[in-house]
Design a protein around this motif. Structure first.
Motif, PDB file in Angstrom:
ATOM      1  N   LYS A  32       0.830  -1.204   0.000  1.00  0.00           N
ATOM      2  CA  LYS A  32       0.000   0.000   0.000  1.00  0.00           C
ATOM      3  C   LYS A  32       0.868   1.260   0.000  1.00  0.00           C
ATOM      4  O   LYS A  32       0.586   2.211  -0.725  1.00  0.00           O
ATOM      5  N   GLU A  33       1.926   1.252   0.781  1.00  0.00           N
ATOM      6  CA  GLU A  33       2.821   2.413   0.842  1.00  0.00           C
ATOM      7  C   GLU A  33       3.470   2.670  -0.521  1.00  0.00           C
ATOM      8  O   GLU A  33       3.500   3.800  -1.002  1.00  0.00           O
ATOM      9  N   ILE A  34       3.977   1.602  -1.138  1.00  0.00           N
ATOM     10  CA  ILE A  34       4.605   1.736  -2.457  1.00  0.00           C
ATOM     11  C   ILE A  34       3.566   2.161  -3.491  1.00  0.00           C
ATOM     12  O   ILE A  34       3.828   3.026  -4.341  1.00  0.00           O
ATOM     13  N   TYR A  35       2.373   1.577  -3.428  1.00  0.00           N
ATOM     14  CA  TYR A  35       1.305   1.914  -4.363  1.00  0.00           C
ATOM     15  C   TYR A  35       0.960   3.399  -4.266  1.00  0.00           C
ATOM     16  O   TYR A  35       0.845   4.086  -5.286  1.00  0.00           O
ATOM     17  N   ASP A  36       0.822   3.901  -3.057  1.00  0.00           N
ATOM     18  CA  ASP A  36       0.495   5.322  -2.867  1.00  0.00           C
ATOM     19  C   ASP A  36       1.597   6.225  -3.411  1.00  0.00           C
ATOM     20  O   ASP A  36       1.315   7.246  -4.040  1.00  0.00           O
ATOM     21  N   GLU A  37       2.856   5.841  -3.193  1.00  0.00           N
ATOM     22  CA  GLU A  37       3.980   6.620  -3.717  1.00  0.00           C
ATOM     23  C   GLU A  37       3.951   6.669  -5.240  1.00  0.00           C
ATOM     24  O   GLU A  37       4.101   7.736  -5.844  1.00  0.00           O
ATOM     25  N   GLU A  38       3.785   5.510  -5.849  1.00  0.00           N
ATOM     26  CA  GLU A  38       3.786   5.434  -7.309  1.00  0.00           C
ATOM     27  C   GLU A  38       2.583   6.158  -7.909  1.00  0.00           C
ATOM     28  O   GLU A  38       2.710   6.838  -8.922  1.00  0.00           O
ATOM     29  N   LEU A  39       1.430   6.015  -7.283  1.00  0.00           N
ATOM     30  CA  LEU A  39       0.233   6.685  -7.780  1.00  0.00           C
ATOM     31  C   LEU A  39       0.407   8.197  -7.729  1.00  0.00           C
ATOM     32  O   LEU A  39       0.066   8.907  -8.677  1.00  0.00           O
ATOM     33  N   VAL A  54      -3.677   0.714 -13.506  1.00  0.00           N
ATOM     34  CA  VAL A  54      -2.919  -0.336 -14.194  1.00  0.00           C
ATOM     35  C   VAL A  54      -1.434   0.002 -14.200  1.00  0.00           C
ATOM     36  O   VAL A  54      -0.588  -0.840 -13.885  1.00  0.00           O
ATOM     37  N   LEU A  55      -1.116   1.241 -14.547  1.00  0.00           N
ATOM     38  CA  LEU A  55       0.280   1.662 -14.588  1.00  0.00           C
ATOM     39  C   LEU A  55       0.910   1.625 -13.197  1.00  0.00           C
ATOM     40  O   LEU A  55       2.071   1.227 -13.036  1.00  0.00           O
TER      41      LEU A  55
END
Length: 67
Positions: A32-39, A54-55
């Motif tokens: 979740k932490e990585i996902y939020d950073e990337e988003l 998706v990206l």
């Protein structure tokens, strides 16, 4: 200056993070932490937001493989 564009963070993001966590055998909170950073990174300059999920998922998986 472009406005910050954030897609809904509801069940779609939650389902994506859980699926990635299961697929990569990683703690959901880490994903979740990585996902939020990337988003956030992708959404900052995005003009079209339809495929951000998706990206973002793809970038999260790539980061997890490097570790």
């Amino acid at each position: 200056m472009a406005a910050m564009i954030r897609p809904p963070q509801g069940s779609t993001a939650h389902a994506a993070t859980e699926a990635i966590a299961k697929e990569t055998d990683t703690d959901v909170e880490v994903v979740k932490e990585i996902y939020d950073e990337e988003l956030t990174t992708l959404a900052t300059d995005a003009k079209i937001t339809q495929f951000l999920g998706v990206l973002t998922s793809r970038r999260v998986k790539m980061r997890l493989r490097k570790h």
